[in-house]
Every structure is written in structure tokens, then in C-alpha cells.
Design a protein around this motif. Structure first.
Motif, PDB file in Angstrom:
ATOM      1  N   ILE A  75     -37.138 -29.356 -67.781  1.00  8.91           N
ATOM      2  CA  ILE A  75     -37.600 -30.716 -67.492  1.00  8.91           C
ATOM      3  C   ILE A  75     -36.555 -31.486 -66.689  1.00  8.91           C
ATOM      4  N   VAL A  76     -37.023 -32.259 -65.707  1.00  8.33           N
ATOM      5  CA  VAL A  76     -36.138 -33.092 -64.898  1.00  8.33           C
ATOM      6  C   VAL A  76     -36.862 -34.402 -64.572  1.00  8.33           C
ATOM      7  N   THR A  77     -36.077 -35.488 -64.501  1.00 10.38           N
ATOM      8  CA  THR A  77     -36.612 -36.789 -64.104  1.00 10.38           C
ATOM      9  C   THR A  77     -35.857 -37.253 -62.867  1.00 10.38           C
ATOM     10  N   TYR A  78     -36.582 -37.777 -61.893  1.00 13.30           N
ATOM     11  CA  TYR A  78     -35.988 -38.225 -60.644  1.00 13.30           C
ATOM     12  C   TYR A  78     -36.864 -39.310 -60.026  1.00 13.30           C
ATOM     13  N   GLN A 133     -41.084 -42.808 -60.075  1.00 13.76           N
ATOM     14  CA  GLN A 133     -40.218 -42.026 -60.951  1.00 13.76           C
ATOM     15  C   GLN A 133     -41.088 -40.924 -61.546  1.00 13.76           C
ATOM     16  N   TRP A 134     -40.599 -39.700 -61.475  1.00 12.43           N
ATOM     17  CA  TRP A 134     -41.350 -38.548 -61.955  1.00 12.43           C
ATOM     18  C   TRP A 134     -40.549 -37.767 -62.984  1.00 12.43           C
ATOM     19  N   THR A 135     -41.260 -37.272 -63.981  1.00 18.60           N
ATOM     20  CA  THR A 135     -40.692 -36.311 -64.922  1.00 18.60           C
ATOM     21  C   THR A 135     -41.510 -35.036 -64.750  1.00 18.60           C
ATOM     22  N   ASP A 136     -40.850 -33.993 -64.288  1.00 15.02           N
ATOM     23  CA  ASP A 136     -41.511 -32.718 -64.007  1.00 15.02           C
ATOM     24  C   ASP A 136     -41.094 -31.673 -65.022  1.00 15.02           C
ATOM     25  N   ARG A 137     -42.064 -30.868 -65.399  1.00 16.78           N
ATOM     26  CA  ARG A 137     -41.818 -29.756 -66.314  1.00 16.78           C
ATOM     27  C   ARG A 137     -42.256 -28.481 -65.607  1.00 16.78           C
ATOM     28  N   SER A 176     -46.449 -32.745 -64.006  1.00 14.10           N
ATOM     29  CA  SER A 176     -45.675 -33.902 -63.606  1.00 14.10           C
ATOM     30  C   SER A 176     -46.321 -35.201 -64.069  1.00 14.10           C
TER      31      SER A 176
END
Length: 168
Positions: free
Chosen positions: A71-74, A89-93, A107
Motif C-alpha cells: 500500500i502507498v499513498t501519494y 490524493q490516492w491510496t493504492d493497493r 485505488s
């Protein structure tokens, strides 16, 4: 049906996409934000909505994902249909296969344009105030609640002959 309703009723944008950016699913909030119908989005790369020079803002965070840290948020800029740039702002898995290869991303995103603009306005105001303090041809002296000198401007240094570090 219950899960579909939960996803469709979200105010956050939800999508799924392949490693090349091709969208495989979007919820209604994503459609509203993109200003397009679902049929116009599925099968198209979401990267087309990102300014070309900013595609790395997605690629770099995604490249850091692994089965251990999926998981990352950017944040990233997005061009709206009217040509205006918004911030999201996105949090992708990342979803991996058994061999650890990414097969798809899930996402969740939200529009943070107002927040980004407010932060920029604050920075601009701070920079303006800083410029006034630094260039004022009058004494600017800042004290804390105990009467200790916290800061003074270059004009005060010139008049007093002291550097701030000497009087702090």
C-alpha cells in the motif's frame, strides 16, 4: 449487492486498474470527478488525465510496492475535462499473483485541490510577510512571552551592530 452499494455510494473515488494504467473498474464518484461516463473510462489509461510531466508522481510510488508493503499513498495533479488542473490524493493497493507479480491495483482517491490551494496561499502569505520583515527600513523586533528576543530584522542588526545569534 451490499458491497456494490457501499462502493457506489462512496464520496471517495474508487477504481481498479492494470499495471499499464488501463482502468478496469470505477465507481460513480470517480465518474463524477472525471466528468465522464463509466463507458468512457473503462479500458482507457488513467494516465491520460495526468499532465505528461507528472506521470512519475504515480509511477514512482507504485514501483515501491511489494507483497510485504502493498500500500502507498501519494498526491498527484489531474487535468479535468475543462483543462483545469486539480490535485488528488490516492491510496493504492497492489494485488499480486502467487509469484509476486502485480496483476492489478485497487485505488481510493479524493480531491484535495482546495487543501493544496490553501496551503499555497499560506506559503505565499508567509513569504510576503518574510519579505516585508527582511526589507523593512524600520526596526522589527520579535519577543517571546518572557520578553526574550526571538528575532529581529537586518535593519535592526544594522542599527544596533548586533547579530541575532548574539542577543538570543
Amino acid at each position: 449487492a451490499r458491497y456494490r452499494t457501499v462502493v457506489e455510494d462512496q464520496t471517495e473515488m474508487i477504481c481498479r486498474y492494470l499495471p499499464d494504467g488501463t482502468i478496469t473498474f470505477v465507481n460513480e464518484a470517480y465518474c463524477r470527478n472525471a466528468g465522464r461516463r463509466r463507458e468512457e473510462l473503462i479500458g482507457v489509461s488513467f494516465k491520460e488525465r495526468i499532465p505528461r510531466e507528472d506521470v512519475r508522481t504515480v509511477e514512482e510510488p507504485l514501483a515501491s510496492l511489494s507483497p510485504e508493503h502493498p500500500i502507498v499513498t501519494y498526491q498527484r495533479p489531474v487535468v479535468k475535462p475543462d483543462g483545469e488542473v486539480h490535485w488528488q490524493q490516492w491510496t493504492d493497493r497492489a494485488i499480486f499473483d502467487r509469484d509476486g507479480k502485480v496483476v492489478e491495483y485497487q485505488s481510493i482517491g479524493r480531491d484535495i485541490t482546495d487543501l493544496v490551494r490553501a496551503e499555497q496561499a499560506l506559503r505565499d502569505e508567509r513569504d510576503f510577510a518574510e519579505s516585508l520583515i527582511e526589507t523593512a527600513q524600520t526596526i522589527v523586533l520579535v519577543l517571546d512571552t518572557h520578553g526574550r528576543i526571538v528575532r529581529f530584522n537586518p535593519y535592526m542588526e544594522e542599527i544596533s551592530g548586533y547579530k541575532l545569534t548574539e542577543v538570543q
